[in-house]
Design a protein around this motif. Structure first.
Motif, PDB file in Angstrom:
ATOM      1  N   PHE A 213      44.696  32.674  38.158  1.00 39.09           N
ATOM      2  CA  PHE A 213      44.207  33.645  39.133  1.00 39.09           C
ATOM      3  C   PHE A 213      43.966  35.022  38.533  1.00 39.09           C
ATOM      4  CE2 PHE A 213      44.378  36.662  42.606  1.00 39.09           C
ATOM      5  CZ  PHE A 213      43.395  36.136  43.412  1.00 39.09           C
ATOM      6  N   LEU A 217      40.711  37.266  38.982  1.00 38.77           N
ATOM      7  CA  LEU A 217      40.756  38.641  39.474  1.00 38.77           C
ATOM      8  C   LEU A 217      39.996  39.564  38.526  1.00 38.77           C
ATOM      9  CD1 LEU A 217      42.057  39.913  41.946  1.00 38.77           C
ATOM     10  CD2 LEU A 217      44.136  40.261  40.629  1.00 38.77           C
ATOM     11  N   ALA A 220      36.252  38.845  38.757  1.00 44.74           N
ATOM     12  CA  ALA A 220      35.610  39.361  39.966  1.00 44.74           C
ATOM     13  C   ALA A 220      35.083  40.770  39.732  1.00 44.74           C
ATOM     14  CB  ALA A 220      36.601  39.346  41.127  1.00 44.74           C
ATOM     15  N   ARG A 221      35.745  41.483  38.829  1.00 38.54           N
ATOM     16  CA  ARG A 221      35.344  42.872  38.583  1.00 38.54           C
ATOM     17  C   ARG A 221      34.225  42.972  37.563  1.00 38.54           C
ATOM     18  NH1 ARG A 221      39.109  47.184  39.695  1.00 38.54           N
ATOM     19  NH2 ARG A 221      40.351  46.457  41.430  1.00 38.54           N
ATOM     20  N   ILE A 225      29.214  35.524  37.725  1.00 36.16           N
ATOM     21  CA  ILE A 225      28.801  35.034  39.038  1.00 36.16           C
ATOM     22  C   ILE A 225      29.595  33.781  39.338  1.00 36.16           C
ATOM     23  CG2 ILE A 225      26.918  33.865  40.247  1.00 36.16           C
ATOM     24  CD1 ILE A 225      25.030  35.889  39.117  1.00 36.16           C
ATOM     25  N   ARG A 226      30.305  33.791  40.427  1.00 36.01           N
ATOM     26  CA  ARG A 226      31.046  32.612  40.847  1.00 36.01           C
ATOM     27  C   ARG A 226      30.703  32.288  42.276  1.00 36.01           C
ATOM     28  NH1 ARG A 226      35.357  30.085  38.444  1.00 36.01           N
ATOM     29  NH2 ARG A 226      35.952  30.972  36.452  1.00 36.01           N
TER      30      ARG A 226
ATOM     31  N   ARG B 127      25.896  34.352  45.878  1.00 33.69           N
ATOM     32  CA  ARG B 127      26.282  33.895  44.536  1.00 33.69           C
ATOM     33  C   ARG B 127      27.575  34.567  44.074  1.00 33.69           C
ATOM     34  NH1 ARG B 127      21.267  35.509  41.225  1.00 33.69           N
ATOM     35  NH2 ARG B 127      21.616  37.307  42.544  1.00 33.69           N
ATOM     36  N   GLN B 128      27.951  35.643  44.748  1.00 36.13           N
ATOM     37  CA  GLN B 128      29.200  36.329  44.417  1.00 36.13           C
ATOM     38  C   GLN B 128      30.331  35.886  45.344  1.00 36.13           C
ATOM     39  OE1 GLN B 128      29.677  38.115  41.898  1.00 36.13           O
ATOM     40  NE2 GLN B 128      27.623  38.673  41.209  1.00 36.13           N
ATOM     41  N   ILE B 130      32.807  33.675  45.479  1.00 38.65           N
ATOM     42  CA  ILE B 130      34.195  33.575  45.008  1.00 38.65           C
ATOM     43  C   ILE B 130      34.711  34.963  44.611  1.00 38.65           C
ATOM     44  CG2 ILE B 130      35.684  32.666  43.174  1.00 38.65           C
ATOM     45  CD1 ILE B 130      35.057  30.410  44.911  1.00 38.65           C
ATOM     46  N   ASN B 131      33.877  35.701  43.877  1.00 37.92           N
ATOM     47  CA  ASN B 131      34.307  37.042  43.455  1.00 37.92           C
ATOM     48  C   ASN B 131      34.610  37.940  44.654  1.00 37.92           C
ATOM     49  OD1 ASN B 131      34.179  36.553  40.705  1.00 37.92           O
ATOM     50  ND2 ASN B 131      32.028  37.172  40.550  1.00 37.92           N
ATOM     51  N   VAL B 134      37.908  36.917  46.148  1.00 34.71           N
ATOM     52  CA  VAL B 134      39.029  37.308  45.295  1.00 34.71           C
ATOM     53  C   VAL B 134      39.294  38.813  45.406  1.00 34.71           C
ATOM     54  CG1 VAL B 134      39.724  37.570  42.874  1.00 34.71           C
ATOM     55  CG2 VAL B 134      38.813  35.383  43.679  1.00 34.71           C
ATOM     56  N   GLU B 135      38.240  39.614  45.243  1.00 28.86           N
ATOM     57  CA  GLU B 135      38.447  41.070  45.251  1.00 28.86           C
ATOM     58  C   GLU B 135      38.808  41.581  46.649  1.00 28.86           C
ATOM     59  OE1 GLU B 135      35.976  44.019  43.024  1.00 28.86           O
ATOM     60  OE2 GLU B 135      35.612  44.809  45.034  1.00 28.86           O
ATOM     61  N   TRP B 151      42.206  52.913  45.501  1.00 25.41           N
ATOM     62  CA  TRP B 151      41.620  51.617  45.119  1.00 25.41           C
ATOM     63  C   TRP B 151      40.182  51.803  44.695  1.00 25.41           C
ATOM     64  CZ3 TRP B 151      37.442  48.809  46.792  1.00 25.41           C
ATOM     65  CH2 TRP B 151      37.383  47.467  46.361  1.00 25.41           C
ATOM     66  N   GLU B 152      39.816  51.042  43.665  1.00 20.35           N
ATOM     67  CA  GLU B 152      38.428  51.051  43.242  1.00 20.35           C
ATOM     68  C   GLU B 152      38.049  49.640  42.827  1.00 20.35           C
ATOM     69  OE1 GLU B 152      37.611  54.141  40.463  1.00 20.35           O
ATOM     70  OE2 GLU B 152      35.551  53.450  40.136  1.00 20.35           O
ATOM     71  N   GLY B 153      36.942  49.137  43.317  1.00 22.13           N
ATOM     72  CA  GLY B 153      36.511  47.780  42.982  1.00 22.13           C
ATOM     73  C   GLY B 153      35.022  47.725  42.816  1.00 22.13           C
ATOM     74  N   ARG B 154      34.520  46.509  42.867  1.00 20.83           N
ATOM     75  CA  ARG B 154      33.109  46.307  42.555  1.00 20.83           C
ATOM     76  C   ARG B 154      32.245  46.230  43.803  1.00 20.83           C
ATOM     77  NH1 ARG B 154      31.329  40.643  39.835  1.00 20.83           N
ATOM     78  NH2 ARG B 154      29.091  40.999  39.660  1.00 20.83           N
ATOM     79  N   GLN B 189      43.861  30.705  44.469  1.00 17.98           N
ATOM     80  CA  GLN B 189      44.139  31.993  45.102  1.00 17.98           C
ATOM     81  C   GLN B 189      45.305  31.865  46.093  1.00 17.98           C
ATOM     82  OE1 GLN B 189      41.117  33.296  47.899  1.00 17.98           O
ATOM     83  NE2 GLN B 189      41.447  35.455  47.389  1.00 17.98           N
ATOM     84  N   TYR B 193      49.243  33.758  45.630  1.00 17.59           N
ATOM     85  CA  TYR B 193      49.898  34.677  46.569  1.00 17.59           C
ATOM     86  C   TYR B 193      51.063  34.022  47.315  1.00 17.59           C
ATOM     87  CZ  TYR B 193      46.075  38.039  45.927  1.00 17.59           C
ATOM     88  OH  TYR B 193      45.180  38.929  45.398  1.00 17.59           O
TER      89      TYR B 193
END
Lengths: 226, 391
Positions: A213, A217, A220-221, A225-226, B127-128, B130-131, B134-135, B151-154, B189, B193
């Motif tokens: 995982f 993680l 993802a950043r 492409i998933r 297409r994103q 899963i990402n 996750v995020e 927090w900072e992400g995509r 995932q 957790y």
């Protein structure tokens, strides 16, 4: 043991498509044996799977015999695919079978393409339709494709008056090309990645050995492409 | 063992009458069905989530809060919450609010959503998928557990000194399940957790379920949450029953043949064999349901789909009456041979107890954004004083 699977999409019984498939199967079996390898040949006839293929389009999963057929193709060391020409291309039934095949199932698998039609004027269907399809599926297509019009079968049966480039010659050449690719590989089909092309992970790999995982993680950043 | 129902709120024409319910009728019917579920003794009602016709499953917390106000006991859940296209900040707010309003009768099931156009409608890319799952979930997980986050992400605009309000009831976030049919990343995932894993277990062969549940259990143990057999598993299911088995087949067939998703495809006979759909007598439904444990192991939650494909409300309520009749035997069957170490599905009460009791989780703040005091850095000494209630 090299496993050759022949996918044949003929509709009538007997069909000229199956006849061509038989010729290619025998020739390939002989060519692989001649190279000192053991070989098994199995046929996947699509006609009896027509209903199951339509159901798969609607439900998203294969039932019974279709599931077995898809698995056979996935596990093959070499494929021979033969379709009749319908409206200047492969038949819808033929295409549907490859539409429902799992992504990556024939990555790197050697494939011999073949087609039948009533007239030789369709012969370029191999180059215009079949070769791009199997390139897209990341199979390795042998250089010689075999096209047979009705008149070619006459030439086989009564070979007396046949010219130098009979269908028999083309079958032999294509089978020899397939045999070289199949015997050069480590064997075991796409799952074993015989040609080392498939760097992308398959769904099965994820179940056997899931991506941890923390890596998901991080991924993802990034720009994956998933 | 929790037993309940789940719905996606499809507005489908009844093929036997040609009549299509209005949105108003379908929304009202959903509330009736949920209340009936509590009446017959079910434990869970779950709904959601679609953002396009022919569904009425958008705005799930509105529906669930309304149902929550008219019920006493039933757990309100989702099937699913779109973690890909819904802002995690809004999920954090909406479901914490629902917890407060319903006394903690809330959990959620995360899903990615398989409707391609929904992603761009919400500014995302399928297409994103899963990402995004996750995020976004990583952020949601923090929003419920940290009072003030940077927090900072995509995929989302950054957060500085942000507090999601209200804080979870008693300081305990709602339990979360993750649902997926075939994506191993989602089982991973859920395991990471220590959350629950739910397999929808309808419309698909049980082999998908077995494969996903087995991966989740193995990885749950790997991440140290307990033994594989102690992982928290939920399954869907689908039935149509009548006292007389042949009546069930005759009555359900036109709904099956014309259903969204699988209609006009395989025969009812083929589909009941290939998937967990069971059509027959209550006894047959009971036996088939209890057989799910053979490939899923002892599990914690069983939800049934009972109200799709245009079945009229009256029929759905009759199906629930029949489910109520076999409920005691279902519970007995699930309890039989169940080892003592197999946990129940977490509830608000059990989570509060595991946390050593509930506490007021209110973040007391003296100002708002207009005063300039709410943009706090966590290292700001005032933050601790605010948390201690001194300011």
């Amino acid at each position: 043991m090299k496993r050759i699977v022949i996918v044949s999409a003929g509709l009538s019984v007997p069909s000229s498509t199956r006849l061509l498939a038989d010729l290619l199967g025998e020739a390939t079996e002989g060519a692989i044996r001649a190279r000192g390898a053991e070989v098994s040949v199995e046929y996947v006839e699509l006609r009896p799977l027509a209903h199951a293929l339509a159901d798969h389009l609607l439900t998203g999963f294969p039932a019974g015999e279709l599931s077995t057929a898809l698995e056979a193709v996935r596990a093959a060391d070499g494929l021979i695919v033969v379709t009749p020409v319908f409206s200047a291309s492969y038949s819808g039934l033929f295409k549907t079978f490859f539409d429902v095949l799992d992504q990556g199932a024939i990555d790197g698998t050697p494939v011999l393409i073949a087609a039948t039609a009533g007239t030789p004027r369709h012969s370029l269907v191999l180059e215009h339709a079949l070769r791009p399809l199997f390139s897209y599926l990341r199979a390795v297509v042998v250089p010689t494709g075999v096209f047979a019009a009705s008149s070619d079968f006459g030439a086989v049966a009564g070979s007396a008056g046949a010219g130098a480039d009979t269908i028999g010659k083309r079958v032999e050449r294509a089978a020899a090309e397939l045999a070289v690719l199949v015997t050069a590989s480590g064997g075991g089909g796409a799952a074993h990645d015989p040609h080392g092309h498939g760097s992308s992970r398959r769904v099965e790999d994820e179940f056997d050995n899931p991506t941890p995982f923390e890596e998901l993680l991080r991924g993802a950043r990034g720009d994956s492409i998933r | 063992m929790q037993i309940g129902i789940f719905t996606v709120g499809d507005v489908t024409t009844d093929p036997t009458t040609g009549r299509t319910p209005t949105e108003q009728e379908r929304i009202r019917a959903t509330v009736e069905i949920a209340k009936k579920a509590e009446d017959i003794g079910l434990d869970v009602f779950a709904t959601g989530e679609h953002h396009n016709p022919p569904f009425i499953a958008s705005a799930p917390t509105t529906t669930l809060a309304y149902i929550g106000a008219q019920t006493e006991r039933i757990i309100l859940s989702t099937a699913t919450t779109l973690i890909t296209t819904t802002d995690p900040v809004l999920i954090a707010e909406n479901y914490a609010k629902l917890q407060h309003l319903t006394g903690g009768r809330v959990d959620l099931m995360m899903g990615r959503g398989n409707t391609g156009p929904v992603y761009p409608w919400f500014g995302k890319d399928i297409r994103q998928g899963i990402n995004l799952a996750v995020e976004n979930y990583a952020l949601l997980h923090r929003l419920w557990r940290e009072d003030v986050i940077d927090w900072e992400g995509r995929f989302r605009t950054p957060l500085q000194g942000y507090t999601a309000t209200p804080r979870p009831l008693d300081g305990v976030p709602p339990f979360v399940w993750h649902g997926s049919i075939r994506s191993p990343e989602i089982a991973e995932q859920a395991a990471y957790y220590g959350d629950g894993f739910f397999h929808n277990h309808i419309f698909w062969p049980a082999s998908h379920t077995a494969q996903m549940v087995s991966l989740y259990r193995r990885r749950y143990e790997h991440y140290g949450h307990g033994k594989a057999e102690e992982a928290i598993v939920g399954l869907g299911g689908q039935f149509f029953m009548r006292k007389n088995s042949q009546d069930a087949w005759n009555e359900f067939r036109p709904y099956f043949d014309n259903a969204p998703v699988y209609g006009h495809g395989p025969s009812l006979e083929d589909f009941t064999e290939a998937t967990p759909l069971t059509v027959g007598s209550p006894q047959q439904v009971l036996e088939r349901t209890l057989s799910f444990q053979e490939y899923a192991g002892h599990y914690q939650r069983q939800l049934f789909l009972v109200d799709h494909a245009g079945l009229p409300l009256k029929t759905v309520l009759e199906q629930l009456d029949l489910l109520g009749e076999i409920l005691p035997d279902l519970r007995k069957g699930f309890a039989e041979g169940r080892p003592a170490n197999i946990p129940d599905a977490p509830t608000h009460a059990s989570l509060v107890s595991a946390a050593g009791g509930g506490h007021d989780s209110t973040v007391y703040a003296e100002g708002d954004s207009a005063t300039g005091t709410s943009d706090r850095a966590p290292e700001d000494p005032d933050v601790e004083r605010i948390l201690e209630g001194e300011l």
